[in-house]
Design a protein around this motif. Structure first.
Motif, PDB file in Angstrom:
ATOM      1  N   HIS A 293       0.605  -0.521  -0.325  1.00 30.07           N
ATOM      2  CA  HIS A 293      -0.004   0.155   0.003  1.00 30.07           C
ATOM      3  C   HIS A 293       1.031   0.893   0.022  1.00 30.07           C
ATOM      4  O   HIS A 293       0.774   1.985  -0.917  1.00 30.07           O
ATOM      5  N   SER A 294       1.792   1.532   0.959  1.00 26.34           N
ATOM      6  CA  SER A 294       3.036   2.452   1.141  1.00 26.34           C
ATOM      7  C   SER A 294       3.561   3.070   0.080  1.00 26.34           C
ATOM      8  O   SER A 294       3.947   3.775  -0.469  1.00 26.34           O
ATOM      9  N   LEU A 295       4.495   1.494  -0.610  1.00 30.64           N
ATOM     10  CA  LEU A 295       4.739   1.678  -2.278  1.00 30.64           C
ATOM     11  C   LEU A 295       4.143   1.830  -3.401  1.00 30.64           C
ATOM     12  O   LEU A 295       4.456   3.135  -4.036  1.00 30.64           O
ATOM     13  N   ASN A 296       2.571   2.173  -2.738  1.00 29.44           N
ATOM     14  CA  ASN A 296       2.216   2.085  -4.356  1.00 29.44           C
ATOM     15  C   ASN A 296       1.604   3.794  -4.394  1.00 29.44           C
ATOM     16  O   ASN A 296       1.652   4.764  -5.010  1.00 29.44           O
ATOM     17  N   ALA A 297       1.416   3.934  -3.034  1.00 26.53           N
ATOM     18  CA  ALA A 297       0.736   5.803  -2.057  1.00 26.53           C
ATOM     19  C   ALA A 297       2.153   6.277  -2.981  1.00 26.53           C
ATOM     20  O   ALA A 297       1.762   7.554  -3.379  1.00 26.53           O
ATOM     21  N   LEU A 298       3.189   6.436  -2.630  1.00 29.07           N
ATOM     22  CA  LEU A 298       4.195   6.945  -2.672  1.00 29.07           C
ATOM     23  C   LEU A 298       4.253   6.594  -4.376  1.00 29.07           C
ATOM     24  O   LEU A 298       4.833   8.165  -5.266  1.00 29.07           O
ATOM     25  N   LYS A 299       4.550   6.325  -5.671  1.00 31.75           N
ATOM     26  CA  LYS A 299       4.053   6.621  -6.941  1.00 31.75           C
ATOM     27  C   LYS A 299       2.921   7.194  -6.881  1.00 31.75           C
ATOM     28  O   LYS A 299       3.238   8.280  -8.323  1.00 31.75           O
ATOM     29  N   ALA A 301       1.414   9.620  -5.333  1.00 26.91           N
ATOM     30  CA  ALA A 301       2.244  10.795  -5.056  1.00 26.91           C
ATOM     31  C   ALA A 301       2.917  11.260  -5.466  1.00 26.91           C
ATOM     32  O   ALA A 301       2.717  12.948  -5.908  1.00 26.91           O
ATOM     33  N   LYS A 302       4.233  10.948  -6.132  1.00 30.52           N
ATOM     34  CA  LYS A 302       5.102  11.849  -6.948  1.00 30.52           C
ATOM     35  C   LYS A 302       4.435  12.311  -8.284  1.00 30.52           C
ATOM     36  O   LYS A 302       4.802  13.582  -8.832  1.00 30.52           O
ATOM     37  N   TYR A 303       3.348  11.039  -9.019  1.00 26.80           N
ATOM     38  CA  TYR A 303       2.457  11.946 -10.269  1.00 26.80           C
ATOM     39  C   TYR A 303       1.897  12.959  -9.545  1.00 26.80           C
ATOM     40  O   TYR A 303       2.486  14.168 -10.204  1.00 26.80           O
ATOM     41  N   LEU A 304       1.361  12.612  -8.632  1.00 27.55           N
ATOM     42  CA  LEU A 304       0.707  13.651  -8.450  1.00 27.55           C
ATOM     43  C   LEU A 304       1.264  15.271  -8.267  1.00 27.55           C
ATOM     44  O   LEU A 304       0.750  16.001  -8.569  1.00 27.55           O
ATOM     45  N   LYS A 305       2.477  14.951  -7.382  1.00 25.32           N
ATOM     46  CA  LYS A 305       3.314  16.452  -7.715  1.00 25.32           C
ATOM     47  C   LYS A 305       3.881  17.277  -8.322  1.00 25.32           C
ATOM     48  O   LYS A 305       4.087  17.790  -8.124  1.00 25.32           O
ATOM     49  N   SER A 306       3.532  16.134  -9.308  1.00 30.57           N
ATOM     50  CA  SER A 306       3.943  16.719 -10.640  1.00 30.57           C
ATOM     51  C   SER A 306       3.330  17.209 -11.530  1.00 30.57           C
ATOM     52  O   SER A 306       3.524  17.831 -12.491  1.00 30.57           O
ATOM     53  N   HIS A 307       1.606  17.027 -10.863  1.00 32.65           N
ATOM     54  CA  HIS A 307       0.967  17.349 -12.071  1.00 32.65           C
ATOM     55  C   HIS A 307       0.885  19.062 -12.099  1.00 32.65           C
ATOM     56  O   HIS A 307       0.382  19.404 -10.683  1.00 32.65           O
ATOM     57  N   VAL A 313       0.023  18.052  -2.435  1.00 32.53           N
ATOM     58  CA  VAL A 313      -0.291  17.314  -2.371  1.00 32.53           C
ATOM     59  C   VAL A 313       0.216  16.791  -0.607  1.00 32.53           C
ATOM     60  O   VAL A 313       0.970  17.555  -0.326  1.00 32.53           O
ATOM     61  N   SER A 314      -0.494  15.802   0.163  1.00 28.33           N
ATOM     62  CA  SER A 314       0.113  15.379   1.068  1.00 28.33           C
ATOM     63  C   SER A 314       0.329  14.229   1.655  1.00 28.33           C
ATOM     64  O   SER A 314      -0.804  13.350   1.648  1.00 28.33           O
ATOM     65  N   TYR A 315       1.705  13.901   1.735  1.00 28.01           N
ATOM     66  CA  TYR A 315       1.712  12.281   1.439  1.00 28.01           C
ATOM     67  C   TYR A 315       2.855  12.954   2.711  1.00 28.01           C
ATOM     68  O   TYR A 315       4.501  12.906   1.720  1.00 28.01           O
ATOM     69  N   PRO A 316       3.496  12.070   3.864  1.00 26.81           N
ATOM     70  CA  PRO A 316       4.606  12.681   4.697  1.00 26.81           C
ATOM     71  C   PRO A 316       6.145  11.109   3.888  1.00 26.81           C
ATOM     72  O   PRO A 316       6.803  12.188   3.872  1.00 26.81           O
ATOM     73  N   GLY A 317       5.419  10.691   3.126  1.00 26.76           N
ATOM     74  CA  GLY A 317       6.667  10.330   2.183  1.00 26.76           C
ATOM     75  C   GLY A 317       7.091  10.533   1.252  1.00 26.76           C
ATOM     76  O   GLY A 317       8.354  10.518   0.995  1.00 26.76           O
ATOM     77  N   LEU A 318       6.092  11.693   0.817  1.00 30.85           N
ATOM     78  CA  LEU A 318       7.941  12.534  -0.316  1.00 30.85           C
ATOM     79  C   LEU A 318       8.201  13.315   0.758  1.00 30.85           C
ATOM     80  O   LEU A 318       8.374  13.620   1.359  1.00 30.85           O
ATOM     81  N   GLU A 319       9.465  12.801   0.371  1.00 32.79           N
ATOM     82  CA  GLU A 319      11.026  13.729   0.670  1.00 32.79           C
ATOM     83  C   GLU A 319      10.832  15.434   0.331  1.00 32.79           C
ATOM     84  O   GLU A 319      10.557  16.303   1.737  1.00 32.79           O
TER      85      GLU A 319
END
Length: 420
Positions: A293-299, A301-307, A313-319
């Motif tokens: 779940h976490s690995l998928n969510a990170l991918k 989140a990275k996509y949404l961050k670049s859109h 985007v709120s996802y603490p896994g993002l640096e």
């Protein structure tokens, strides 16, 4: 033993038949065989099943196993997450007293703790769990609990657990942490000093949206905080409803014992044995699922961050996330669950995205193996006044995603066509 091993083996003796799967004890009552045994069980002189409203062998395996995985001493399963939250607070506070509740919590918890409990005479004060700078000033001699979430839903914010616990201990107050989103696999609040942990096991624990359930877990050593504590006289004085029983005199985990004998007995928010069995199956695979779940969510989140059409985007896994330093401090391997949120421009655009997805289902649950998309302001948090929504970070353009176990690239493709 590690969590993965505990989740598969703890708390179950295969007995005479050697069944690998925990049996479902689908029964309401139990044969005591003798009058003395019946009397001893009701008098707590002998432990054992009494009536399924109070305890059940299948549910007992789930309770013991979940407590071990969470790192606690004892647990009490309930019929839903909401009942677990209610039991945790009602076990500590009564009319004329107050609790302190984080501003960033699930909408149902906000309604229960700040509005419904008000009718029972229990006042709720709000604090900023992100930093807890305002917490100490809210405490008075009537404060009985401090309630917060380890990963807030839907803001995906991480509290300052260390500071909250330090302040609570200074005033000898019990802390209650809702760990539903993080699960014990990613974060164990008890290891950071939290007293009581609650979960909606309807979410990640079951994993497929199959069963409602809740659970509260008490840390080892909580008895010492309750015994002789003037804030919790009901643990130290005779209980008239139980023939003058004084909980502090019993050498068992007091918090879950009183919740069972007083609250579960009287209010009856008891899990069905079949649901407990389903939750046992989910718990066995929780560690594997939470990682994916976490690995998928990170991918995602990275996509949404670049859109370009996504404002935030709120996802603490993002640096780049402002909560990332807390994720590294509190969360195992930096994994921060499958829950994330993102913001777009306005209500209508947000609704259009929900209506345009094909893989994501418009559902208000989280933690399912299948991915879910939700508009919190008009669903899970619609009962919260508009000004309070904005203060807690839930705007009309906020969308919450519960990322499932599908291929992350397929989920990204679905969001791509929906966002446009």
């Amino acid at each position: 033993m590690t969590q993965e091993t505990l989740a598969l083996h703890h708390g179950y003796d295969r007995g005479d038949f050697g069944t690998m799967a925990v049996p479902i004890y689908q029964t309401t009552a139990y044969d005591f065989e003798t009058a003395d045994t019946a009397a001893n069980r009701f008098a707590l002189k002998e432990l054992g099943p009494i009536y399924t409203r109070l305890n059940n062998p299948t549910t007992e395996v789930f309770e013991n196993r979940f407590a071990a995985v969470e790192g606690g001493e004892a647990a009490l399963a309930t019929s839903s997450g909401q009942s677990a939250v209610f039991f945790a607070v009602a076990n500590l506070a009564q009319a004329g007293e107050n609790i302190i509740v984080a501003k960033k919590v699930y909408g149902g918890s906000t309604t229960l703790l700040t509005h419904t409990l008000k009718r029972f005479g229990i006042e709720a004060k709000s604090f900023d769990s992100d930093n807890a700078d305002d917490l100490e000033a809210l405490i008075d001699d009537k404060t009985r609990a401090i309630f917060f979430e380890s990963l807030s839903n839907p803001q995906i914010a991480i509290p300052n657990i260390e500071k909250i616990v330090k302040i609570a201990n200074k005033y000898n107050i019990v802390t209650v942490c809702d760990n539903t989103v993080a699960t014990p696999i990613l974060l164990q609040p008890i290891s950071h000093g939290v007293d009581v942990v609650v979960h909606s096991t309807s979410k990640y624990t079951t994993g497929q949206g199959l069963a409602l359930g809740g659970i509260l877990v008490a840390r080892k050593g909580l008895n010492e905080k309750l015994i002789g504590n003037e804030r919790y006289a009901h643990f130290n004085e005779p209980d008239e409803s139980y023939h003058g029983l004084v909980y502090a005199d019993i050498p068992l985990p007091l918090f879950t014992l009183r919740a069972r004998l007083s609250l579960l007995r009287d209010l009856g928010a008891t899990p069905a044995p079949f649901n407990s069995w389903l939750l046992i199956q989910g718990l066995e695979t929780l560690a594997v699922r939470m990682k994916q779940h976490s690995l998928n969510a990170l991918k995602v989140a990275k996509y949404l961050k670049s859109h370009p059409k996504v404002k935030n985007v709120s996802y603490p896994g993002l640096e780049s996330d402002e909560q990332h330093h807390k994720a590294k401090k509190y969360f195992k391997d930096g994994l921060t669950s499958g829950l994330l949120s993102f913001e777009v421009e306005g209500l209508e655009y947000a609704k259009n995205i929900l209506n345009s997805t094909k893989l994501f289902s418009v559902v208000v649950n989280i933690g399912d193996s299948k991915s879910i998309i939700t508009h919190p302001a008009s669903t899970t948090h619609m009962q919260v006044p508009a000004d309070e929504l904005e203060k807690s970070g839930i705007g009309q353009g906020l969308i919450r995603l519960s990322i499932g176990l599908e291929n992350a690239n397929d989920l990204i493709a679905d969001l791509e066509q929906a966002i446009g």
